[in-house]
Design a protein around this motif. Structure first.
Motif, short mmCIF file in Angstrom:
data_model
loop_
_atom_site.label_atom_id
_atom_site.label_comp_id
_atom_site.label_asym_id
_atom_site.label_seq_id
_atom_site.Cartn_x
_atom_site.Cartn_y
_atom_site.Cartn_z
N VAL A 297 0.86 15.75 19.64
CA VAL A 297 2.22 15.66 20.19
C VAL A 297 2.11 15.71 21.71
CG1 VAL A 297 4.48 16.76 20.33
CG2 VAL A 297 3.18 16.83 18.18
N PRO A 299 4.22 14.31 25.64
CA PRO A 299 5.43 13.70 26.20
C PRO A 299 5.20 12.33 26.83
CG PRO A 299 4.59 15.40 27.66
CD PRO A 299 3.76 15.47 26.41
N HIS A 328 2.22 11.41 18.20
CA HIS A 328 3.67 11.51 18.36
C HIS A 328 3.92 11.56 19.87
CE1 HIS A 328 4.06 12.50 14.03
NE2 HIS A 328 2.88 13.07 14.24
N GLU A 330 5.77 10.47 23.62
CA GLU A 330 7.13 10.60 24.15
C GLU A 330 7.93 11.59 23.30
OE1 GLU A 330 8.58 6.72 26.15
OE2 GLU A 330 7.50 6.04 24.36
N GLU A 331 7.22 12.67 22.95
CA GLU A 331 7.80 13.69 22.07
C GLU A 331 7.32 15.06 22.52
OE1 GLU A 331 10.11 14.99 20.30
OE2 GLU A 331 9.95 13.63 18.56
N THR A 332 8.14 16.07 22.31
CA THR A 332 7.78 17.45 22.61
C THR A 332 8.14 18.33 21.42
OG1 THR A 332 9.92 17.86 23.66
CG2 THR A 332 8.10 17.18 25.11
N ARG A 334 9.93 21.86 19.95
CA ARG A 334 10.99 22.82 20.28
C ARG A 334 10.72 24.19 19.68
NH1 ARG A 334 14.79 23.46 16.18
NH2 ARG A 334 14.75 21.88 14.52
N LEU A 343 9.82 19.34 16.05
CA LEU A 343 9.85 18.45 17.20
C LEU A 343 11.25 18.38 17.80
CD1 LEU A 343 7.68 15.53 15.78
CD2 LEU A 343 6.94 17.49 17.17
N GLY A 345 12.66 15.84 18.86
CA GLY A 345 13.35 14.67 18.36
C GLY A 345 13.95 14.83 16.99
#
Length: 509
Positions: A297, A299, A328, A330-332, A334, A343, A345
């Motif tokens: 994962v 960003p 994954h 462009e994802e972060t 949470r 994620l 998203g």
């Protein structure tokens, strides 16, 4: 120790080889008493040294001769052709040297040469030297001080519970299960005793009193110094997320970190790596080699695009995807739970093991509290001395004036840290040696390695020579037509030439 074996495919250098077989500038590998020996000719001088690098046994015959040294093609270690001394990290042990005779048109190897004696650099040697830090810079400095003949008090303070280890292997072969644990220590405990290095592990430094020339330990003890080297390194960044303190969430910096990840990987089936940095992707590769399902994962749009550019970013992604890694981008995240990663998203990834590889920050708190000049690291001059006379800094915390880029830079490379530690050691003894090495690092992904020389924080052009997809290429990162960095895959000699060219002040190679 295993006995050396004769190799019938190599010429017997006790009997000699014809001088015509070794042209000026040439190299030839033979054997002498069961050992592989490399002959190197420079003009009328002929040298005989061990054929393998003492770092990872790289073939020196495939390396590059620069001046009176030979450079290893794998990780750019350097050895003095006359003495065998390991003059630049990552090698820490010398190679053997033999006497050479020329008789009746033949070159013959004779007796092994004894290790040379060393005289201290000019100036008055300090009585007490303290090194704070147990990484590459600290260890290399301690060893070099003794190699240079320093016989005064030498204390090495490390808050790590383990003696200095081969940190690059923590995210490479050792983590992948391809290297045994006894490979990891840089030296065994007997080394520190023999060299009279007072190595104090699990020892926390609370403060530095520059005015009194003292280091204060967390237990209240005070240690006086005449010279001080700060080599505290960097610490991994832990994201501020719910669940980051769960027992299956790890960062990777120390030997203990690595052992903890391996222990968990033995029973885990699914891993999430947070961050597509070099460390993050080396961890991903190592865990895939252990058979885990791995998701990454990050960003960014591409892995490592900020450092290597879009072409290499796409290649690195494809390389890992071919081995089963799922990205994954462009994802972060949470939150992290006991069973996975949620994620931002909206999706969720199952995970028995989570490793954060989202970068590190320099451990400059001691320097800042002591009043030393800092700016995103500890500022040093060309001699690696800080704003306080007699206090030096090296490795991941040091920001130094880089003659190649023309800027003050700080990098987090193992080789740079080791070489800076070696330079700082000489300067603490009175030598005035500028640190002018071109930054170098290597990265390993499965069976593919890449070498990177120089430092390019920004560029306007990337010139590509060769085939990136085939792992045979050279990339030059340029700004205003000046080459700032060179990346190679499958072209070790070009990488060495780029490094030598930068150090000679040549902008393009």
């Amino acid at each position: 120790m295993a006995e050396h074996q004769e190799n019938p495919d190599l010429p017997d250098l006790a009997r000699g080889v014809a001088e015509a077989e070794l042209a000026d500038g040439g190299m030839l590998v033979g054997q002498f008493e069961g050992q592989s020996v490399l002959l190197v000719r420079r003009g009328e001088e002929i040298f005989a040294i061990s054929a393998e690098c003492t770092h990872y046994s790289g073939p020196l015959a495939s390396g590059l001769v620069v001046g009176g040294t030979i450079r290893c093609p794998w990780h750019h270690a350097r050895f003095d052709l006359r003495t065998g001394e390991a003059v630049a990290a990552p090698a820490l042990a010398p190679v053997s040297c033999w006497a050479v005779e020329r008789r009746l048109g033949r070159i013959m190897v004779g007796k092994k040469k004894p290790a040379p004696g060393r005289a201290l650099p000019g100036g008055s040697a300090p009585s007490r030297i303290i090194i704070v830090g147990g990484g590459a810079a600290g260890f290399a400095a301690a060893q070099r001080l003794r190699d240079l003949g320093y016989s005064g008090s030498l204390v090495m303070l490390s808050d790590d519970a383990d003696a200095p280890v081969d940190r690059p292997n923590l995210s490479k072969d050792f983590l992948a299960g391809a290297a045994p644990q006894d490979w990891m220590p840089l030296r065994d405990s007997a080394f520190y005793e023999k060299q009279c290095i007072d190595l104090r592990l699990a020892t926390s430094v609370a403060a530095i009193d520059v005015g009194a020339s003292e280091v204060r330990l967390a237990d209240g003890a005070r240690l006086a110094y005449d010279r001080l080297l700060l080599a505290t390194g960097a610490e991994p960044v832990r994201l501020s997320l719910p669940g980051v303190d769960l027992p299956h969430v790890h960062t990777l910096r120390t030997f203990a970190d690595c052992r903890a990840i391996i222990a968990q990987a033995e029973t885990a089936g699914r891993a999430v790596v947070m961050g597509a940095s070099f460390i993050g992707l080396e961890v991903a590769a190592a865990l895939r080699q252990r058979g885990l399902d791995v998701h990454v994962v990050a960003p960014g749009k591409r892995p490592m695009e900020r450092i290597l550019g879009p072409q290499m970013g796409d290649f690195i992604r494809a390389l890992h995807e071919q081995r089963g890694v799922v990205f994954h981008l462009e994802e972060t995240a949470r939150a992290i739970t006991a069973t996975g990663v949620q994620l931002a998203g909206g999706g969720a990834l199952a995970a028995d093991l989570v490793v954060m590889g989202v970068g590190v920050r320099p451990r400059a708190q001691l320097a800042e509290a002591a009043g030393l000049r800092t700016d995103r690291g500890v500022m040093v001059d060309a001699y690696l001395e800080t704003s306080a006379p007699g206090v030096f800094a090296a490795g991941d915390i040091a920001r130094w004036p880089d003659p190649h880029s023309g800027a003050a830079i700080r990098v987090e490379h193992w080789v740079v840290a080791g070489r800076q530690g070696q330079t700082a050691a000489a300067n603490m003894l009175g030598e005035r040696r500028k640190y002018v090495g071109a930054p170098f690092f290597w990265s390993q992904h499965y069976d593919l390695g890449l070498n990177y020389v120089g430092h390019a924080e920004a560029w306007d052009t990337i010139e590509v020579d060769g085939d990136i997809a085939a792992g045979d290429c050279t990339l030059r990162y340029k700004r205003e037509e000046r080459t700032l960095a060179v990346l190679t895959m499958g072209r070790d000699l070009e990488s060495l030439a780029a490094e030598a060219g930068m150090e000679a002040g040549i902008a393009a190679v």
